[in-house]
Design a protein around this motif. Structure first.
Motif, mmCIF file in Angstrom:
data_model
loop_
_atom_site.group_PDB
_atom_site.id
_atom_site.type_symbol
_atom_site.label_atom_id
_atom_site.label_comp_id
_atom_site.label_asym_id
_atom_site.label_seq_id
_atom_site.Cartn_x
_atom_site.Cartn_y
_atom_site.Cartn_z
ATOM 1 N N THR A 30 37.647 93.867 98.089
ATOM 2 C CA THR A 30 38.269 95.088 97.127
ATOM 3 C C THR A 30 37.627 95.351 96.108
ATOM 4 O O THR A 30 37.835 96.507 95.272
ATOM 5 N N ARG A 42 36.278 99.111 96.234
ATOM 6 C CA ARG A 42 37.426 99.884 95.922
ATOM 7 C C ARG A 42 37.577 100.172 94.229
ATOM 8 O O ARG A 42 37.869 100.980 93.537
ATOM 9 N N SER A 90 42.299 95.665 92.315
ATOM 10 C CA SER A 90 43.223 96.584 91.953
ATOM 11 C C SER A 90 42.288 97.831 91.920
ATOM 12 O O SER A 90 41.159 98.051 91.774
ATOM 13 N N ASP A 99 49.909 97.616 96.398
ATOM 14 C CA ASP A 99 49.507 98.363 97.525
ATOM 15 C C ASP A 99 50.522 98.252 98.835
ATOM 16 O O ASP A 99 51.183 97.239 99.181
ATOM 17 N N GLU A 143 49.773 98.622 101.792
ATOM 18 C CA GLU A 143 49.266 97.673 103.013
ATOM 19 C C GLU A 143 49.518 96.200 102.725
ATOM 20 O O GLU A 143 49.265 95.674 101.751
ATOM 21 N N LEU A 145 47.075 100.685 90.998
ATOM 22 C CA LEU A 145 47.398 100.114 92.284
ATOM 23 C C LEU A 145 46.681 98.625 92.388
ATOM 24 O O LEU A 145 45.496 98.714 92.158
ATOM 25 N N SER A 205 46.602 94.564 94.566
ATOM 26 C CA SER A 205 46.838 93.871 95.759
ATOM 27 C C SER A 205 48.374 93.277 96.124
ATOM 28 O O SER A 205 48.846 92.996 95.212
ATOM 29 N N SER A 206 48.832 93.648 97.380
ATOM 30 C CA SER A 206 50.033 93.018 97.664
ATOM 31 C C SER A 206 49.947 91.751 98.562
ATOM 32 O O SER A 206 51.075 91.379 99.131
#
Length: 234
Positions: A20, A23, A110, A138, A140, A212, A214-215
């Motif tokens: 990540t 991103r 994030s 997120d 996803e 946003l 991480s999930s």
């Protein structure tokens, strides 16, 4: 009260976030571009510090490829230490006085929206001690039902009182007055905000520029944001 902010400091703790990290940094660069477009004549100097805490994957290499990003490696294994170390490094190098510096915190898993730095600067110039920003998971890895359940329990509204290290800003002099982030593995953000409020300083919240994040259901910090999502998923 209008406050002159000469420098914006962005601090990003990272622990094995090679999936990540790009991103995160892409999003910060887009936010920096938006800030300069919005404030071409009077935007503050912006510095970004990534704190590599016990990284054993390719996170450090990803950061090293980004010009202008300051990186510091530590082995604490505690996000509170990582945030504090990044802030210490930035403030040590800063030419501005603490009352003219705003610290914006996010996380390596994030992605901030393009207007994030603009919203942070707006709060800083309004004279607030700290800004509690919102986060959104997120999609996803989190199905629609669980996402809807999470948003019902954590609605994006201006008056929220949720504290997220992934979207938390404060003025540097108030940060120092409150004793900074505690050297803990989790909860450093909420503990710090409580310390600010105990000093009678103004802490405001916003749902604008939600970050946003991480999930994933297994996070780096015990009892952190992943634990909240796991409870929803359970």
């Amino acid at each position: 009260m209008n406050v002159r902010i000469a420098q914006l400091v962005v601090v990003v703790p990272a622990r094995d976030e090679e999936k990540t990290m790009d991103r995160c940094l892409d999003a910060l660069e887009a936010a920096l571009v938006r800030l300069h477009e919005t404030r071409p004549l009077d935007s503050p100097e912006v510095s970004i510090v990534v704190v590599l805490d016990r990284c054993t994957d390719g996170t450090a290499s990803i950061v090293a490829r980004r010009p202008g990003i300051d990186a510091v490696a530590i082995s604490a294994g505690k996000v509170g230490v990582a945030r504090a170390r990044g802030i210490e490094r930035a403030l040590t190098a800063a030419a501005a006085a603490p009352e003219n510096i705003w610290i914006a915190n996010t996380d390596a898993d994030s992605a901030v929206p393009a207007d994030w730095l603009c919203v942070q600067l707006e709060a800083a110039e309004a004279g607030h001690a700290a800004l509690l920003g919102a986060v959104r998971p997120d999609e996803e890895g989190l199905d629609a039902e669980r996402l809807a359940h999470y948003l019902r329990r954590h609605p994006l509204r201006e008056t929220h009182r949720n504290v997220h290290g992934a979207n938390l800003g404060m003025r540097a002099d108030h940060y120092l007055a409150a004793g900074g982030f505690a050297a803990v593995a989790t909860g450093e953000d909420a503990t710090f905000v409580t310390a600010l409020e105990n000093l009678g300083l103004e802490v405001v919240s916003t749902a604008r520029a939600a970050v946003l994040t991480s999930s994933r259901l297994l996070g780096r910090a015990p009892d952190g944001y992943a634990e909240v999502l796991r409870a929803v998923a359970g």
